[in-house]
Design a protein around this motif. Structure first.
Motif, PDB file in Angstrom:
ATOM      1  N   GLU A   1      65.195  49.121  81.442  1.00 43.45           N
ATOM      2  CA  GLU A   1      65.022  50.269  80.263  1.00 43.45           C
ATOM      3  C   GLU A   1      65.777  49.850  78.997  1.00 43.45           C
ATOM      4  OE1 GLU A   1      65.135  55.115  79.375  1.00 43.45           O
ATOM      5  OE2 GLU A   1      65.356  54.357  81.436  1.00 43.45           O
ATOM      6  N   LEU A   2      67.019  49.789  79.341  1.00 45.67           N
ATOM      7  CA  LEU A   2      67.838  49.537  78.037  1.00 45.67           C
ATOM      8  C   LEU A   2      67.360  48.291  77.280  1.00 45.67           C
ATOM      9  CD1 LEU A   2      70.301  49.371  76.521  1.00 45.67           C
ATOM     10  CD2 LEU A   2      71.665  48.007  78.464  1.00 45.67           C
ATOM     11  N   ILE A   3      66.753  47.127  77.853  1.00 50.40           N
ATOM     12  CA  ILE A   3      66.487  46.001  77.147  1.00 50.40           C
ATOM     13  C   ILE A   3      64.931  46.111  76.634  1.00 50.40           C
ATOM     14  CG2 ILE A   3      68.423  44.555  77.931  1.00 50.40           C
ATOM     15  CD1 ILE A   3      66.261  43.229  79.676  1.00 50.40           C
ATOM     16  N   GLU A   4      64.034  46.971  77.468  1.00 53.91           N
ATOM     17  CA  GLU A   4      62.878  46.938  77.165  1.00 53.91           C
ATOM     18  C   GLU A   4      62.406  48.255  76.374  1.00 53.91           C
ATOM     19  OE1 GLU A   4      60.819  46.812  81.015  1.00 53.91           O
ATOM     20  OE2 GLU A   4      61.554  44.951  81.374  1.00 53.91           O
ATOM     21  N   GLU A   5      63.317  49.335  76.232  1.00 58.63           N
ATOM     22  CA  GLU A   5      62.784  50.292  75.466  1.00 58.63           C
ATOM     23  C   GLU A   5      64.235  50.930  74.914  1.00 58.63           C
ATOM     24  OE1 GLU A   5      60.203  51.420  74.719  1.00 58.63           O
ATOM     25  OE2 GLU A   5      58.726  50.426  76.269  1.00 58.63           O
ATOM     26  N   PRO A   6      64.862  49.957  74.028  1.00 58.22           N
ATOM     27  CA  PRO A   6      66.526  50.311  73.685  1.00 58.22           C
ATOM     28  C   PRO A   6      66.278  51.779  72.858  1.00 58.22           C
ATOM     29  CG  PRO A   6      65.414  48.713  72.584  1.00 58.22           C
ATOM     30  CD  PRO A   6      64.473  48.864  73.650  1.00 58.22           C
TER      31      PRO A   6
ATOM     32  N   PHE B   1      65.885  54.644  75.447  1.00 56.52           N
ATOM     33  CA  PHE B   1      67.310  54.573  76.109  1.00 56.52           C
ATOM     34  C   PHE B   1      68.497  55.215  75.328  1.00 56.52           C
ATOM     35  CE2 PHE B   1      71.329  52.884  77.680  1.00 56.52           C
ATOM     36  CZ  PHE B   1      70.941  52.819  79.063  1.00 56.52           C
ATOM     37  N   GLY B   2      68.508  54.705  74.049  1.00 56.93           N
ATOM     38  CA  GLY B   2      69.561  55.116  73.170  1.00 56.93           C
ATOM     39  C   GLY B   2      69.331  56.733  73.068  1.00 56.93           C
ATOM     40  N   GLU B   3      68.304  57.255  72.693  1.00 58.17           N
ATOM     41  CA  GLU B   3      68.154  58.748  72.606  1.00 58.17           C
ATOM     42  C   GLU B   3      68.467  59.466  73.621  1.00 58.17           C
ATOM     43  OE1 GLU B   3      63.926  59.064  71.719  1.00 58.17           O
ATOM     44  OE2 GLU B   3      64.277  58.232  69.614  1.00 58.17           O
TER      45      GLU B   3
ATOM     46  N   ALA C   1      71.838  62.020  73.836  1.00 60.52           N
ATOM     47  CA  ALA C   1      71.451  63.488  74.442  1.00 60.52           C
ATOM     48  C   ALA C   1      72.561  63.963  75.344  1.00 60.52           C
ATOM     49  CB  ALA C   1      70.162  63.657  74.941  1.00 60.52           C
ATOM     50  N   TRP C   2      72.692  62.797  76.282  1.00 55.24           N
ATOM     51  CA  TRP C   2      73.820  63.048  77.768  1.00 55.24           C
ATOM     52  C   TRP C   2      75.354  63.375  76.888  1.00 55.24           C
ATOM     53  CZ3 TRP C   2      76.902  58.582  79.626  1.00 55.24           C
ATOM     54  CH2 TRP C   2      77.786  58.958  80.787  1.00 55.24           C
ATOM     55  N   LEU C   3      75.441  62.513  75.948  1.00 53.60           N
ATOM     56  CA  LEU C   3      76.811  62.832  75.436  1.00 53.60           C
ATOM     57  C   LEU C   3      76.734  63.687  74.341  1.00 53.60           C
ATOM     58  CD1 LEU C   3      77.850  59.000  75.576  1.00 53.60           C
ATOM     59  CD2 LEU C   3      78.814  60.911  76.930  1.00 53.60           C
ATOM     60  N   ASP C   4      75.555  64.338  73.851  1.00 57.19           N
ATOM     61  CA  ASP C   4      75.738  65.390  72.872  1.00 57.19           C
ATOM     62  C   ASP C   4      76.207  64.671  71.398  1.00 57.19           C
ATOM     63  OD1 ASP C   4      75.065  67.940  71.777  1.00 57.19           O
ATOM     64  OD2 ASP C   4      77.051  68.802  72.030  1.00 57.19           O
TER      65      ASP C   4
ATOM     66  N   PRO D   1      68.292  55.172  65.011  1.00 60.77           N
ATOM     67  CA  PRO D   1      67.756  53.917  65.333  1.00 60.77           C
ATOM     68  C   PRO D   1      68.758  52.860  64.723  1.00 60.77           C
ATOM     69  CG  PRO D   1      66.147  55.228  64.858  1.00 60.77           C
ATOM     70  CD  PRO D   1      67.380  55.952  64.651  1.00 60.77           C
ATOM     71  N   GLU D   2      69.580  53.010  63.902  1.00 55.25           N
ATOM     72  CA  GLU D   2      70.389  51.825  63.266  1.00 55.25           C
ATOM     73  C   GLU D   2      71.420  51.356  64.294  1.00 55.25           C
ATOM     74  OE1 GLU D   2      72.160  53.413  59.657  1.00 55.25           O
ATOM     75  OE2 GLU D   2      70.322  53.529  58.563  1.00 55.25           O
ATOM     76  N   PHE D   3      71.797  52.284  65.337  1.00 55.76           N
ATOM     77  CA  PHE D   3      72.762  51.975  66.385  1.00 55.76           C
ATOM     78  C   PHE D   3      72.240  50.656  67.128  1.00 55.76           C
ATOM     79  CE2 PHE D   3      74.327  56.368  66.679  1.00 55.76           C
ATOM     80  CZ  PHE D   3      74.796  56.463  65.124  1.00 55.76           C
ATOM     81  N   LEU D   4      70.944  50.344  66.796  1.00 49.61           N
ATOM     82  CA  LEU D   4      70.600  49.269  67.557  1.00 49.61           C
ATOM     83  C   LEU D   4      70.514  47.924  66.939  1.00 49.61           C
ATOM     84  CD1 LEU D   4      67.115  50.578  69.125  1.00 49.61           C
ATOM     85  CD2 LEU D   4      69.279  50.478  70.185  1.00 49.61           C
TER      86      LEU D   4
END
Length: 486
Positions: free
Chosen positions: A405-410, A413-415, A419-422, A427-430
């Protein structure tokens, strides 16, 4: 009768040689209160401080010995500057270390020690192209050491045929130390893997791993059992204050560096790289900690809490979140959770065959005692999955994520990660250009590339070679799916 400078130096040296660097520090600091220390005593104090774990103070002391004009310095000035750069690297002051190393390379572009250090730092800070530029001046030297040749090949996306032609016969030179030959053979294995030449890559990796010296074996299950018991027996020793701690504890070559790099693009996150400052005090002293009386153990963990907070503040300040990454945190996660209450843990889980092959194709540090044998690698991957399950059973917050999921839907995955870490997600983080935090791992070159399944070469071309481990791979795949599903 007062001791003279030479007596103090001899006494401090004897303490260092007998494994008591902390006492040597006390002796030298007591002497300094009476009179300023000379350069030789300062160098000995640096040695004692670094061996006792106080890298930042050792670095500050060593910096006072560095000549103002490194480029014009004599041999002693060069040695002092190199020592300062090496300490700054260990203390994770990478920019400062690189600044000194650049001055040393300007002093002598063919200084092999300085060039090797600077190439590593440039890889971590700016990517493989800058590292190649540094090494270009030295790899053609007939006395270029094997590890620099191996690094030059590893960093180059399209290495010159001349470099490959030089390394191939060197890798078969039986006059070289076994580890040097292993490094060259494994660098060649990775090169042929990148070229899509699986058979050549496999055969070179077999040769390289067979040559690698035997490693001291760690009882990973025993360490895990000790720290599970400690977690149950202890209460948190500090307050939930300061930055929130996030530890990425997945196995090597499974996506943790990329995850850390994405997080570090956020202004709310400070990246500690693969810092592992607590490991020397927790992982490598597991047996001693288990024997401590409960009160002494609590005091020890409290001291680690305070000293680690100071070290982190010096490195990254006070962001909302600090993220550390090391597979070696996995068996001691319970103790980390007691030292830093409120810490959370995450691990990316990758296809076990892909992970195992990627480890096996690389020259790994000796602490990864399983890395030279596929039997041992698969056994350790099994341990890692069991350890993740064990910590979740103990009630520790461990978020498990899927590499595919990390590499196919980054973006997706990032969102979810944000959300987990609040924290806010962008999208710029990619964008690799936004991911500028140092990446002090073997994955530094890959992390600098756009996120894509094409970057993550897997084990499919090696399926026939991996057939003897098919049963283990199937079992590990089932365990991985069960953990991700849970």
């Amino acid at each position: 009768m007062a001791s003279g400078p030479s007596d103090i130096l001899r006494r401090a040296q004897a303490l260092i040689q007998s494994g008591r660097p902390g006492e040597a520090v006390d002796v030298l600091l007591a002497a300094e209160r009476a009179a300023p220390l000379g350069p030789d005593a300062q160098r000995m104090l640096v040695q004692a401080l670094s061996q006792s774990g106080d890298l930042h103070t050792a670095m500050d002391r060593q910096l006072s010995l560095v000549p103002q004009d490194v480029a014009a310095s004599d041999a002693q000035g060069r040695a002092d500057a190199l020592a300062a750069a090496q300490l700054a690297q260990l203390a994770m002051n990478y920019e400062q270390s690189a600044g000194i190393a650049r001055q040393l390379v300007a002093r002598d572009p063919l200084d092999l020690d300085a060039a090797g250090l600077l190439a590593t730092l440039e890889l971590w800070l700016d990517g493989p192209e800058r590292a190649q530029d540094v090494l270009a001046a030295v790899v053609d030297r007939p006395d270029a050491p094997p590890h620099l040749l191996a690094e030059a090949l590893a960093y180059a996306s399209e290495p010159s045929p001349r470099l490959v032609e030089r390394i191939e016969p060197e890798s078969q030179n039986t006059g070289l130390p076994a580890q040097a030959r292993a490094d060259l053979l494994l660098a060649l294995a990775q090169y042929h893997d990148r070229q899509g030449e699986a058979e050549q890559a496999w055969e070179l990796a077999e040769q390289g791993n067979a040559l690698a010296p035997a490693r001291q074996q760690q009882d990973w299950n025993g360490v895990l059992a000790i720290h599970r018991q400690l977690y149950r027996a202890m209460e948190p020793v500090g307050e939930v204050d300061g930055p929130r701690h996030v530890y990425l504890i997945g196995t090597p070559r499974s996506g943790q560096s990329l995850l850390q790099s994405m997080l570090a693009a956020s202004p709310d996150v400070g990246s500690l790289g693969e810092r592992g400052a607590l490991l020397q005090h927790v992982l490598f002293r597991s047996g001693l900690i288990a024997q401590m009386p409960s009160g002494q153990r609590a005091d020890y963990y409290r001291q680690l809490h305070e000293s680690d907070r100071r070290g982190i503040a010096r490195q990254v300040g006070e962001p909302a979140i600090v993220v550390d990454k090391s597979p070696l945190h996995l068996p001691v996660a319970g103790s980390i959770a007691r030292i830093h209450p409120g810490a959370v843990f995450g691990a990316v889980l990758r296809d076990p065959a892909d992970t195992a092959l990627s480890i096996w194709l690389r020259s790994m540090p000796p602490v990864y005692d399983y890395a030279n044998s596929l039997d041992a690698i698969f056994a350790h991957l099994d341990f890692a999955l069991d350890a993740l399950a064990a910590w979740r059973e103990e009630g520790i917050d461990v978020r498990l994520m899927e590499h595919a999921e990390l590499i196919e839907e980054p973006a997706q995955f990032g969102e979810a990660l944000a959300a987990w870490l609040d924290i806010d997600w962008s999208p710029e983080f990619l964008d690799p250009q936004r991911r500028t935090a140092p990446v002090a791992t073997f994955s530094a070159a890959q992390v600098r590339q756009p996120i894509s399944p094409k970057v993550a070469r897997g084990a499919a071309p090696y399926a026939e070679r991996l057939e003897p481990w098919a049963e283990q791979i199937e079992t590990l795949s089932e365990k991985t799916a069960e953990l991700l599903g849970g």
